[in-house]
Design a protein around this motif. Structure first.
Motif, PDB file in Angstrom:
ATOM      1  N   GLN A   1     154.361  49.415  95.900  1.00 21.45           N
ATOM      2  CA  GLN A   1     153.224  48.502  95.826  1.00 21.45           C
ATOM      3  C   GLN A   1     153.113  47.642  97.079  1.00 21.45           C
ATOM      4  OE1 GLN A   1     151.120  48.795  93.183  1.00 21.45           O
ATOM      5  NE2 GLN A   1     149.779  47.519  94.452  1.00 21.45           N
ATOM      6  N   ASN A   2     154.281  47.175  97.576  1.00 20.34           N
ATOM      7  CA  ASN A   2     154.280  46.373  98.801  1.00 20.34           C
ATOM      8  C   ASN A   2     153.719  47.173  99.974  1.00 20.34           C
ATOM      9  OD1 ASN A   2     155.373  44.184  97.501  1.00 20.34           O
ATOM     10  ND2 ASN A   2     157.500  44.663  98.111  1.00 20.34           N
ATOM     11  N   TYR A   3     154.088  48.445 100.035  1.00 19.44           N
ATOM     12  CA  TYR A   3     153.589  49.295 101.127  1.00 19.44           C
ATOM     13  C   TYR A   3     152.075  49.423 101.061  1.00 19.44           C
ATOM     14  CZ  TYR A   3     152.648  53.516 103.853  1.00 19.44           C
ATOM     15  OH  TYR A   3     152.132  54.401 104.763  1.00 19.44           O
ATOM     16  N   ARG A   4     151.562  49.665  99.865  1.00 17.96           N
ATOM     17  CA  ARG A   4     150.127  49.889  99.712  1.00 17.96           C
ATOM     18  C   ARG A   4     149.313  48.615  99.974  1.00 17.96           C
ATOM     19  NH1 ARG A   4     150.856  53.821  94.406  1.00 17.96           N
ATOM     20  NH2 ARG A   4     151.032  55.797  95.604  1.00 17.96           N
ATOM     21  N   ASN A   5     149.946  47.456  99.737  1.00 17.07           N
ATOM     22  CA  ASN A   5     149.238  46.180  99.947  1.00 17.07           C
ATOM     23  C   ASN A   5     149.407  45.658 101.373  1.00 17.07           C
ATOM     24  OD1 ASN A   5     148.411  46.186  97.267  1.00 17.07           O
ATOM     25  ND2 ASN A   5     150.151  44.941  96.570  1.00 17.07           N
ATOM     26  N   ALA A   6     150.321  46.250 102.136  1.00 13.13           N
ATOM     27  CA  ALA A   6     150.635  45.729 103.474  1.00 13.13           C
ATOM     28  C   ALA A   6     149.554  46.084 104.479  1.00 13.13           C
ATOM     29  CB  ALA A   6     151.975  46.296 103.946  1.00 13.13           C
ATOM     30  N   PRO A   7     149.384  45.229 105.521  1.00 16.40           N
ATOM     31  CA  PRO A   7     148.449  45.570 106.599  1.00 16.40           C
ATOM     32  C   PRO A   7     148.859  46.886 107.258  1.00 16.40           C
ATOM     33  CG  PRO A   7     149.215  43.292 106.797  1.00 16.40           C
ATOM     34  CD  PRO A   7     150.062  43.949 105.756  1.00 16.40           C
ATOM     35  N   ALA A   8     147.930  47.572 107.837  1.00 17.86           N
ATOM     36  CA  ALA A   8     148.193  48.896 108.421  1.00 17.86           C
ATOM     37  C   ALA A   8     149.270  48.854 109.495  1.00 17.86           C
ATOM     38  CB  ALA A   8     146.896  49.475 109.002  1.00 17.86           C
ATOM     39  N   GLU A   9     149.305  47.730 110.259  1.00 15.62           N
ATOM     40  CA  GLU A   9     150.273  47.684 111.367  1.00 15.62           C
ATOM     41  C   GLU A   9     151.712  47.547 110.880  1.00 15.62           C
ATOM     42  OE1 GLU A   9     148.465  43.510 110.913  1.00 15.62           O
ATOM     43  OE2 GLU A   9     147.764  45.603 110.947  1.00 15.62           O
ATOM     44  N   ARG A  10     151.908  47.087 109.626  1.00 16.52           N
ATOM     45  CA  ARG A  10     153.268  46.936 109.084  1.00 16.52           C
ATOM     46  C   ARG A  10     153.746  48.184 108.341  1.00 16.52           C
ATOM     47  NH1 ARG A  10     154.228  42.235 105.296  1.00 16.52           N
ATOM     48  NH2 ARG A  10     156.306  43.150 105.427  1.00 16.52           N
ATOM     49  N   GLN A  11     152.824  49.026 107.968  1.00 12.93           N
ATOM     50  CA  GLN A  11     153.187  50.167 107.131  1.00 12.93           C
ATOM     51  C   GLN A  11     154.165  51.153 107.779  1.00 12.93           C
ATOM     52  OE1 GLN A  11     149.438  51.804 105.753  1.00 12.93           O
ATOM     53  NE2 GLN A  11     149.510  50.579 103.873  1.00 12.93           N
ATOM     54  N   PRO A  12     154.035  51.454 109.088  1.00 11.69           N
ATOM     55  CA  PRO A  12     154.982  52.415 109.679  1.00 11.69           C
ATOM     56  C   PRO A  12     156.444  51.993 109.529  1.00 11.69           C
ATOM     57  CG  PRO A  12     153.105  52.108 111.139  1.00 11.69           C
ATOM     58  CD  PRO A  12     152.968  51.096 110.045  1.00 11.69           C
ATOM     59  N   LYS A  13     156.712  50.694 109.695  1.00 10.32           N
ATOM     60  CA  LYS A  13     158.086  50.227 109.548  1.00 10.32           C
ATOM     61  C   LYS A  13     158.554  50.345 108.096  1.00 10.32           C
ATOM     62  CE  LYS A  13     159.353  46.865 112.176  1.00 10.32           C
ATOM     63  NZ  LYS A  13     159.575  45.526 112.810  1.00 10.32           N
ATOM     64  N   MET A  14     157.676  50.046 107.159  1.00  8.43           N
ATOM     65  CA  MET A  14     158.020  50.132 105.736  1.00  8.43           C
ATOM     66  C   MET A  14     158.167  51.589 105.297  1.00  8.43           C
ATOM     67  SD  MET A  14     155.369  47.191 104.434  1.00  8.43           S
ATOM     68  CE  MET A  14     155.968  47.090 102.749  1.00  8.43           C
ATOM     69  N   PHE A  15     157.423  52.468 105.972  1.00  7.54           N
ATOM     70  CA  PHE A  15     157.448  53.890 105.630  1.00  7.54           C
ATOM     71  C   PHE A  15     158.848  54.469 105.818  1.00  7.54           C
ATOM     72  CE2 PHE A  15     156.742  58.404 106.581  1.00  7.54           C
ATOM     73  CZ  PHE A  15     155.901  58.776 105.530  1.00  7.54           C
ATOM     74  N   GLY A  16     159.558  53.960 106.818  1.00  9.91           N
ATOM     75  CA  GLY A  16     160.889  54.473 107.109  1.00  9.91           C
ATOM     76  C   GLY A  16     161.856  54.321 105.954  1.00  9.91           C
ATOM     77  N   PHE A  17     161.629  53.288 105.092  1.00  6.16           N
ATOM     78  CA  PHE A  17     162.494  53.103 103.928  1.00  6.16           C
ATOM     79  C   PHE A  17     162.439  54.318 103.016  1.00  6.16           C
ATOM     80  CE2 PHE A  17     162.438  52.025  99.395  1.00  6.16           C
ATOM     81  CZ  PHE A  17     163.750  51.607  99.227  1.00  6.16           C
ATOM     82  N   PHE A  18     161.232  54.805 102.776  1.00  9.12           N
ATOM     83  CA  PHE A  18     161.067  55.936 101.863  1.00  9.12           C
ATOM     84  C   PHE A  18     161.654  57.227 102.452  1.00  9.12           C
ATOM     85  CE2 PHE A  18     157.570  52.957 101.031  1.00  9.12           C
ATOM     86  CZ  PHE A  18     157.849  52.652  99.706  1.00  9.12           C
ATOM     87  N   VAL A  19     161.444  57.403 103.752  1.00 10.61           N
ATOM     88  CA  VAL A  19     162.026  58.586 104.412  1.00 10.61           C
ATOM     89  C   VAL A  19     163.541  58.555 104.269  1.00 10.61           C
ATOM     90  CG1 VAL A  19     162.354  59.783 106.606  1.00 10.61           C
ATOM     91  CG2 VAL A  19     160.125  58.770 106.057  1.00 10.61           C
ATOM     92  N   GLY A  20     164.133  57.386 104.518  1.00 10.98           N
ATOM     93  CA  GLY A  20     165.586  57.254 104.411  1.00 10.98           C
ATOM     94  C   GLY A  20     166.108  57.572 103.025  1.00 10.98           C
ATOM     95  N   GLN A  21     165.367  57.141 101.990  1.00 16.94           N
ATOM     96  CA  GLN A  21     165.797  57.406 100.615  1.00 16.94           C
ATOM     97  C   GLN A  21     165.753  58.896 100.286  1.00 16.94           C
ATOM     98  OE1 GLN A  21     167.051  55.019  98.348  1.00 16.94           O
ATOM     99  NE2 GLN A  21     167.106  53.966 100.344  1.00 16.94           N
ATOM    100  N   VAL A  22     164.708  59.583 100.748  1.00 13.03           N
ATOM    101  CA  VAL A  22     164.617  61.026 100.516  1.00 13.03           C
ATOM    102  C   VAL A  22     165.757  61.745 101.244  1.00 13.03           C
ATOM    103  CG1 VAL A  22     163.222  63.106 100.828  1.00 13.03           C
ATOM    104  CG2 VAL A  22     162.116  60.953 100.165  1.00 13.03           C
ATOM    105  N   MET A  23     166.029  61.338 102.480  1.00 14.74           N
ATOM    106  CA  MET A  23     167.103  61.982 103.236  1.00 14.74           C
ATOM    107  C   MET A  23     168.459  61.732 102.571  1.00 14.74           C
ATOM    108  SD  MET A  23     165.387  63.521 105.500  1.00 14.74           S
ATOM    109  CE  MET A  23     166.675  64.210 106.534  1.00 14.74           C
ATOM    110  N   LYS A  24     168.594  60.567 101.952  1.00 14.46           N
ATOM    111  CA  LYS A  24     169.842  60.256 101.253  1.00 14.46           C
ATOM    112  C   LYS A  24     170.036  61.176 100.054  1.00 14.46           C
ATOM    113  CE  LYS A  24     172.306  56.341  99.218  1.00 14.46           C
ATOM    114  NZ  LYS A  24     172.225  54.882  98.883  1.00 14.46           N
ATOM    115  N   ILE A  25     168.956  61.366  99.284  1.00 21.90           N
ATOM    116  CA  ILE A  25     169.031  62.250  98.117  1.00 21.90           C
ATOM    117  C   ILE A  25     169.360  63.689  98.547  1.00 21.90           C
ATOM    118  CG2 ILE A  25     167.631  63.325  96.307  1.00 21.90           C
ATOM    119  CD1 ILE A  25     166.192  60.672  95.989  1.00 21.90           C
ATOM    120  N   SER A  26     168.753  64.101  99.669  1.00 22.48           N
ATOM    121  CA  SER A  26     168.932  65.493 100.115  1.00 22.48           C
ATOM    122  C   SER A  26     170.200  65.687 100.945  1.00 22.48           C
ATOM    123  CB  SER A  26     167.736  65.925 100.948  1.00 22.48           C
ATOM    124  OG  SER A  26     167.724  65.256 102.204  1.00 22.48           O
ATOM    125  N   LYS A  27     170.971  64.592 101.104  1.00 24.21           N
ATOM    126  CA  LYS A  27     172.172  64.627 101.935  1.00 24.21           C
ATOM    127  C   LYS A  27     171.858  65.049 103.371  1.00 24.21           C
ATOM    128  CE  LYS A  27     175.241  65.567  98.027  1.00 24.21           C
ATOM    129  NZ  LYS A  27     176.246  66.484  97.438  1.00 24.21           N
TER     130      LYS A  27
END
Length: 480
Positions: free
Chosen positions: A436-462
């Motif tokens: 929700q925070n990502y979707r509500n964030a200004p466009a310029e902040r989203q790329p930095k927040m996006f990295g959190f989700f990428v990291g979580q997927v990479m963690k699950i996939s080892k």
């Protein structure tokens, strides 16, 4: 007052011949003291020296490599002085008529290129070695090195900083090792440097009185020795003293230079033509034969790497400083099909490991074809760059084959869309607040927040999820 430093180097290169310059004695490093010293090396009565043709050819090759004229007529002379490790009482050398004339070497320092002039290069024999350890107040003399062929390369006083002196020395090292005329191993005395150092007020044309720093045996020590000597000379002059022309030694433990002896001039050595050796006559045909067999030299190879492989000037410079590194890179580039990735892996990953292990690239535990195969698997999407580093670590530690390691360790990259979509769904479901925070964030902040989700997927996939696919699916789901 502002001061300018003036530096000239005399570099002694041990030529890579099998036998000595005037005898058949071996030039191999090591061995018990005096096992490689013959009667000819000591100039005992009744012996006559015979010039080693290979040493002459190597000197000519160097001259051609630095665009210097090869003198068709050169003469050996006796340089007379007394020293315990020179039992002949003279060194056979060249002065008035050296074999190689004036040349030029290009150096790169802090992003700029400049030239350093070579005054000449001449052939001579090495002296023996004094051994001061383990003799309880006495000195031992090892004459194994006596008569070893040297090429002494004398520069003009064209260098102005210690960094320029080191760059020039490294360039000479690169040239002679590319030519194969020396291994350039400073730790074994195959390359030694004497630095002539003086200072003068900035803007003054007249040279100051120089001191010669003798027998410096590493690039790091050359730089530090000159720095220390420059500081000493400036402090001495500014306190009202005068610099004395002398030979000094650099003590790296005490970080100082100290006097060795007053500096001799040519007349003190009583040079005269050696009566046992005829003048060296070099035919033009021999020069052209040697010119034809010259290898591709560092500057030409660097330009080719930039033109053919699209490398940056910096990457090309790093990869061509040493011929084994350049050769290794070309093998990696050929087998991987990606020169830029090959340059990165060789100059960063491989060189980092080699430096840590204290190994030259010629002793790399990982062959070039395996590094090339590793890069190819990254390009094919079989493994990610992160997984590739794990595979490389296993190659380094235990050897083997890239494909076999990937299969045995189950390291193949996950590119299946349905599997990745399931992982993304799991991450998004488990982090509703961040979504929700990502979707509500200004466009310029989203790329930095996006990295959190990428990291979580990479963690699950080892770490085995295909990053490009993960990014695509996440963008699709988060922006839905």
């Amino acid at each position: 007052m502002s001061w300018e430093t003036v530096i000239g180097l005399e570099v002694h290169i041990q030529l890579n011949t099998q036998s000595k310059i005037f005898s058949g004695s071996a030039t191999s490093f090591g061995g018990d003291p005096n096992v490689h010293a013959s009667a000819i090396d000591l100039a005992l009565p009744g012996t006559l020296p015979v010039l080693n043709e290979a040493a002459v050819s190597m000197a000519i090759e160097f001259g051609l490599a630095v665009d210097a004229p090869i003198n068709p007529h050169s003469v050996f002379e006796r340089k007379n002085y007394f020293y315990p490790d020179l039992p002949k009482g003279y060194q056979t050398s060249q002065m008035a008529e050296p074999i190689v004339g004036a040349g030029t070497v290009l150096i790169e320092v802090e992003g700029s290129t400049r030239s350093v002039r070579i005054h000449h290069a001449h052939l001579e024999e090495d002296a023996g070695k004094s051994l001061h350890e383990d003799y309880h107040g006495f000195t031992g003399i090892d004459l194994n090195r006596a008569g070893t062929p040297l090429l002494e390369i004398v520069s003009e006083p064209d260098m102005r900083t210690p960094a320029e002196a080191v760059a020039y020395l490294k360039k000479l090292h690169s040239i002679v090792t590319y030519l194969g005329i020396s291994d350039g191993d400073m730790s074994q005395g195959s390359m030694r440097c004497d630095a002539n150092v003086s200072v003068r007020p900035l803007g003054q044309q007249e040279l100051g009185t120089r001191a010669e720093l003798k027998n410096i045996n590493s690039f790091r020590f050359v730089e530090r020795a000159i720095e220390v000597e420059v500081e000493r000379q400036i402090d001495l002059i500014e306190s009202g003293g005068k610099v004395t022309q002398e030979t000094r030694l650099f003590d790296p433990d005490k970080d100082e230079t100290r006097p060795m002896r007053s500096k001799e001039v040519a007349n003190d050595y009583r040079y005269f033509p050696c009566p046992d050796l005829l003048p060296v006559i070099i035919e033009a045909e021999l020069i052209e034969q040697l010119r034809a067999r010259l290898p591709e030299l560092p500057d030409a190879k660097r330009q080719r790497f930039q033109a053919d492989y699209g490398l940056s000037e910096y990457d090309a410079l790093v990869l061509t400083q040493e011929r084994p590194t350049a050769d290794y890179f070309e093998l990696v580039a050929a087998s991987s099909g990606d020169a830029k990735l090959a340059a990165n892996w060789v100059s960063v990953e491989l060189q980092g490991q080699l430096k840590k292990a204290g190994l030259p690239i010629s002793q790399s535990p990982v062959p070039a074809d395996q590094v090339g195969k590793l890069i190819a698997r990254i390009r094919e999407g079989v493994i990610s760059g992160r997984i590739a580093k794990q595979v490389f670590a296993l190659l380094w530690e235990q050897g083997g084959d890239v494909d076999k390691i990937i299969a045995e360790q189950g390291l193949q990259q996950v590119s299946d869309s349905s599997a990745l979509e399931a992982m993304v769904a799991e991450v998004l479901a488990g982090n509703p607040e961040q979504v929700q925070n990502y979707r509500n964030a200004p466009a310029e902040r989203q790329p930095k927040m996006f990295g959190f989700f990428v990291g979580q997927v990479m963690k699950i996939s080892k770490g085995q999820a295909n990053p490009a696919e993960v990014n695509r699916i996440l963008h699709e789901k988060l922006n839905a």
